[in-house]
Design an enzyme around this catalytic site. Sequence first.
Site, PDB file in Angstrom:
ATOM      1  N   THR A  37     -10.319  -4.581   0.608  1.00  0.00           N
ATOM      2  CA  THR A  37     -10.828  -5.266   1.797  1.00  0.00           C
ATOM      3  C   THR A  37     -11.414  -4.291   2.821  1.00  0.00           C
ATOM      4  O   THR A  37     -12.093  -4.710   3.748  1.00  0.00           O
ATOM      5  CB  THR A  37      -9.699  -6.063   2.477  1.00  0.00           C
ATOM      6  OG1 THR A  37      -8.661  -5.158   2.851  1.00  0.00           O
ATOM      7  CG2 THR A  37      -9.145  -7.137   1.562  1.00  0.00           C
ATOM      8  N   GLN A  40       2.069  -6.121  -3.589  1.00  0.00           N
ATOM      9  CA  GLN A  40       2.490  -6.294  -2.198  1.00  0.00           C
ATOM     10  C   GLN A  40       3.872  -5.630  -2.016  1.00  0.00           C
ATOM     11  O   GLN A  40       4.131  -4.648  -2.685  1.00  0.00           O
ATOM     12  CB  GLN A  40       2.494  -7.760  -1.753  1.00  0.00           C
ATOM     13  CG  GLN A  40       1.102  -8.361  -1.666  1.00  0.00           C
ATOM     14  CD  GLN A  40       0.583  -8.843  -3.009  1.00  0.00           C
ATOM     15  OE1 GLN A  40       1.288  -9.523  -3.732  1.00  0.00           O
ATOM     16  NE2 GLN A  40      -0.620  -8.496  -3.357  1.00  0.00           N
ATOM     17  N   ARG A  94     -10.091  -2.921   5.191  1.00  0.00           N
ATOM     18  CA  ARG A  94      -9.555  -3.080   6.551  1.00  0.00           C
ATOM     19  C   ARG A  94      -8.748  -1.843   6.959  1.00  0.00           C
ATOM     20  O   ARG A  94      -8.047  -1.263   6.142  1.00  0.00           O
ATOM     21  CB  ARG A  94      -8.629  -4.301   6.617  1.00  0.00           C
ATOM     22  CG  ARG A  94      -9.358  -5.608   6.552  1.00  0.00           C
ATOM     23  CD  ARG A  94      -8.420  -6.777   6.760  1.00  0.00           C
ATOM     24  NE  ARG A  94      -7.508  -6.957   5.651  1.00  0.00           N
ATOM     25  CZ  ARG A  94      -6.526  -7.846   5.625  1.00  0.00           C
ATOM     26  NH1 ARG A  94      -6.301  -8.623   6.660  1.00  0.00           N
ATOM     27  NH2 ARG A  94      -5.759  -7.974   4.577  1.00  0.00           N
ATOM     28  N   LYS A 109       2.397   2.351  -5.122  1.00  0.00           N
ATOM     29  CA  LYS A 109       3.202   1.979  -6.304  1.00  0.00           C
ATOM     30  C   LYS A 109       2.463   2.315  -7.590  1.00  0.00           C
ATOM     31  O   LYS A 109       3.062   2.774  -8.553  1.00  0.00           O
ATOM     32  CB  LYS A 109       3.497   0.468  -6.294  1.00  0.00           C
ATOM     33  CG  LYS A 109       4.309   0.003  -5.123  1.00  0.00           C
ATOM     34  CD  LYS A 109       4.441  -1.503  -5.104  1.00  0.00           C
ATOM     35  CE  LYS A 109       3.197  -2.263  -4.689  1.00  0.00           C
ATOM     36  NZ  LYS A 109       2.806  -2.169  -3.282  1.00  0.00           N
ATOM     37  N   GLY A 129      -4.190  -4.018  -4.422  1.00  0.00           N
ATOM     38  CA  GLY A 129      -5.161  -2.947  -4.626  1.00  0.00           C
ATOM     39  C   GLY A 129      -4.399  -1.703  -5.030  1.00  0.00           C
ATOM     40  O   GLY A 129      -3.754  -1.090  -4.207  1.00  0.00           O
ATOM     41  N   HIS A 130      -4.424  -1.389  -6.311  1.00  0.00           N
ATOM     42  CA  HIS A 130      -3.684  -0.223  -6.801  1.00  0.00           C
ATOM     43  C   HIS A 130      -4.677   0.876  -7.194  1.00  0.00           C
ATOM     44  O   HIS A 130      -5.549   0.662  -8.020  1.00  0.00           O
ATOM     45  CB  HIS A 130      -2.821  -0.613  -8.012  1.00  0.00           C
ATOM     46  CG  HIS A 130      -1.705  -1.544  -7.654  1.00  0.00           C
ATOM     47  ND1 HIS A 130      -0.971  -2.243  -8.571  1.00  0.00           N
ATOM     48  CD2 HIS A 130      -1.183  -1.873  -6.460  1.00  0.00           C
ATOM     49  CE1 HIS A 130      -0.056  -2.971  -7.950  1.00  0.00           C
ATOM     50  NE2 HIS A 130      -0.173  -2.766  -6.668  1.00  0.00           N
ATOM     51  N   ASP A 177       0.816  -1.219   0.000  1.00  0.00           N
ATOM     52  CA  ASP A 177       0.000   0.000   0.000  1.00  0.00           C
ATOM     53  C   ASP A 177       0.850   1.269   0.000  1.00  0.00           C
ATOM     54  O   ASP A 177       0.445   2.303   0.527  1.00  0.00           O
ATOM     55  CB  ASP A 177      -0.965   0.013   1.206  1.00  0.00           C
ATOM     56  CG  ASP A 177      -1.733  -1.288   1.315  1.00  0.00           C
ATOM     57  OD1 ASP A 177      -2.275  -1.717   0.295  1.00  0.00           O
ATOM     58  OD2 ASP A 177      -1.765  -1.880   2.413  1.00  0.00           O
ATOM     59  N   ARG A 215      -5.696   0.028   8.228  1.00  0.00           N
ATOM     60  CA  ARG A 215      -4.276  -0.308   8.234  1.00  0.00           C
ATOM     61  C   ARG A 215      -3.651   0.125   9.554  1.00  0.00           C
ATOM     62  O   ARG A 215      -4.067   1.132  10.144  1.00  0.00           O
ATOM     63  CB  ARG A 215      -3.558   0.381   7.073  1.00  0.00           C
ATOM     64  CG  ARG A 215      -4.099  -0.082   5.730  1.00  0.00           C
ATOM     65  CD  ARG A 215      -3.398   0.609   4.573  1.00  0.00           C
ATOM     66  NE  ARG A 215      -4.002   0.224   3.306  1.00  0.00           N
ATOM     67  CZ  ARG A 215      -4.236   1.044   2.287  1.00  0.00           C
ATOM     68  NH1 ARG A 215      -3.897   2.313   2.377  1.00  0.00           N
ATOM     69  NH2 ARG A 215      -4.788   0.602   1.183  1.00  0.00           N
ATOM     70  N   LYS A 243       2.951  10.113  -0.118  1.00  0.00           N
ATOM     71  CA  LYS A 243       2.104  10.596   0.978  1.00  0.00           C
ATOM     72  C   LYS A 243       2.822  11.529   1.949  1.00  0.00           C
ATOM     73  O   LYS A 243       2.529  11.534   3.148  1.00  0.00           O
ATOM     74  CB  LYS A 243       1.488   9.400   1.715  1.00  0.00           C
ATOM     75  CG  LYS A 243       0.494   8.626   0.834  1.00  0.00           C
ATOM     76  CD  LYS A 243      -0.350   7.695   1.661  1.00  0.00           C
ATOM     77  CE  LYS A 243      -1.770   7.605   1.160  1.00  0.00           C
ATOM     78  NZ  LYS A 243      -2.636   6.763   1.948  1.00  0.00           N
TER      79      LYS A 243
HETATM   80  P1  IMP Z   1      -2.504 -12.892   1.214  1.00  0.00           P
HETATM   81  O1  IMP Z   1      -1.599 -12.267   0.210  1.00  0.00           O
HETATM   82  O2  IMP Z   1      -3.956 -12.637   0.940  1.00  0.00           O
HETATM   83  O3  IMP Z   1      -2.218 -14.358   1.418  1.00  0.00           O
HETATM   84  O4  IMP Z   1      -2.221 -12.205   2.641  1.00  0.00           O
HETATM   85  C1  IMP Z   1      -0.986 -12.373   3.316  1.00  0.00           C
HETATM   86  C2  IMP Z   1      -0.579 -11.065   3.983  1.00  0.00           C
HETATM   87  O5  IMP Z   1      -0.235 -10.117   2.989  1.00  0.00           O
HETATM   88  C3  IMP Z   1      -1.662 -10.442   4.831  1.00  0.00           C
HETATM   89  O6  IMP Z   1      -1.063  -9.804   5.966  1.00  0.00           O
HETATM   90  C4  IMP Z   1      -2.259  -9.373   3.922  1.00  0.00           C
HETATM   91  O7  IMP Z   1      -2.849  -8.315   4.643  1.00  0.00           O
HETATM   92  C5  IMP Z   1      -1.012  -8.925   3.183  1.00  0.00           C
HETATM   93  N1  IMP Z   1      -1.302  -8.364   1.860  1.00  0.00           N
HETATM   94  C6  IMP Z   1      -1.624  -9.037   0.737  1.00  0.00           C
HETATM   95  N2  IMP Z   1      -1.814  -8.182  -0.281  1.00  0.00           N
HETATM   96  C7  IMP Z   1      -1.582  -6.962   0.181  1.00  0.00           C
HETATM   97  C8  IMP Z   1      -1.576  -5.667  -0.418  1.00  0.00           C
HETATM   98  O8  IMP Z   1      -1.814  -5.466  -1.617  1.00  0.00           O
HETATM   99  N3  IMP Z   1      -1.273  -4.633   0.416  1.00  0.00           N
HETATM  100  C9  IMP Z   1      -0.965  -4.813   1.713  1.00  0.00           C
HETATM  101  N4  IMP Z   1      -0.944  -5.999   2.311  1.00  0.00           N
HETATM  102  C10 IMP Z   1      -1.249  -7.064   1.549  1.00  0.00           C
END
Ligand code: IMP
Length: 456
Positions: free
Chosen positions: A331, A254, A333, A46, A70-71, A43, A335, A361
Amino acid sequence: MAQRLSEGGPVRRFRAARAVQTTKEREGREMPATIVVGTQWGDEGKGRFVDLFSKEMSMVVRYQGGHNAGHTIVVDGESFALQLIPSGILYPHITPVIGNGVVVDPKVMLAEIAMLESRGVNCDKLRLSGNAHLIFPYHQLLDRMTERWLGRNKLGTTKRGIGPAYADKAARVGIRVQDLYDEKIFVEKLRIVLRETNAVLAKVYNQLPVDEDEIVEAYLGTYRDAIAPYVTDTVNLVHESLEAGEHVLFEGAQATFLDLDHGTYPYVTSSNPVAGGATVGSGIGPRHVDRVVGVGKAYLTRVGSGPFPTELFDDLGDRIVDIGHEYGVNTKRRRRPGWFDAVMMRHAVRLNSLSELAITKLDVLDSFDTIKVCVAYELDGERIERMPDNQSVIHKCTPIYEELPGWKTDVSASTEPHHLPANARSYIEFLAEQCGVPISLLGVGPSRDQYVQLAS
Ligand code: IMP
């Protein structure tokens, strides 16, 4: 307490940033490949820099992850949230490529194409590797079940089935995009994987078995033909572009500290977001890459579980979350917020062989009286300058901070370095000095144009 910056180091580093090669200077090279990689826990923003560099690129390649990404890109006040399709899609001259290292849910891919096309973005040039692995509904079910099973030790995954899909790939029971085009093979592979998966779902997780016919119907009856126009041999496609001297950008999803090998395991994703992952996930060799741009926030956030030495649990953290809108793009959620961690960033510089850093930022910190930067960790009276390779140390250590004065000025309209207040410049100079890498770009707001180029 606010620290005064000495004249020497940081200023020198700031000048070094200005010496970063421009694309023009690199144009003499035969194979100009750039990797854009997240340097923290994701996040970082990028997408907006991929979007910025896209003007000069012919191709943008995603090399790992799936729709857990999520871009967000804001164009003319319009916001585009992309999960799977490379950010370069917003430029008609770009060929966006989903490489072999990505795991693909075709339903999500088609929904994203439909969303983009309904908003006037043509997706005809999109290309998908036949070697990319498919995500199935049972991967998502398993993701949810294993998280539930882990209880308070859960990883906090995005529940998109990413981990189980990569697990099947490694176990050699994964099903690839190309398998869709050989019905016999597809059904045979599905039957093999479901035999075990359904037993696990029933006997371990007390779930109903997944229906084979339903999957065949959706994947062969609908998705196969719908994604067919995009499927191709992306390895040769990328090489042909590089050999023609075109600029290719590899877009990481990621980030470094979510990397399966180098992140804060097990609180990581199941792929390799580090720059090295770009070679594996797209089929190029290390010698093709001539520029690696790391993207990091001016502070730090993390979603999901895992250690976070500079995490803030107080009002300052809430302020960062509120001002920075620190909620997951997909999601939703919240952060976890924290101060910039230079120990981590120094490690990210090494792991990715960063040639430069883009900081995003900066504007979120506009109203802070002082800003802290973690310059080292402390454990049992010992000062730790390097990222510990022992997970328990990362959990137990406490940050050693330097506190810098804030700038208390709105920087969001800055477009040139001299527009920035002195304290904002000092902050950036300090980060560059601490991390040992030139900072070439600063994000000062969410829109496409809200950035300052430090390297000319
Ligand atoms: P997964 O990739 O869904 O298996 O999640 C594994 C971990 O990577 C978790 O802590 C997620 O919150 C984190 N994660 C996966 N994708 C992202 C992203 O695009 N941004 C931030 N965290 C991510």
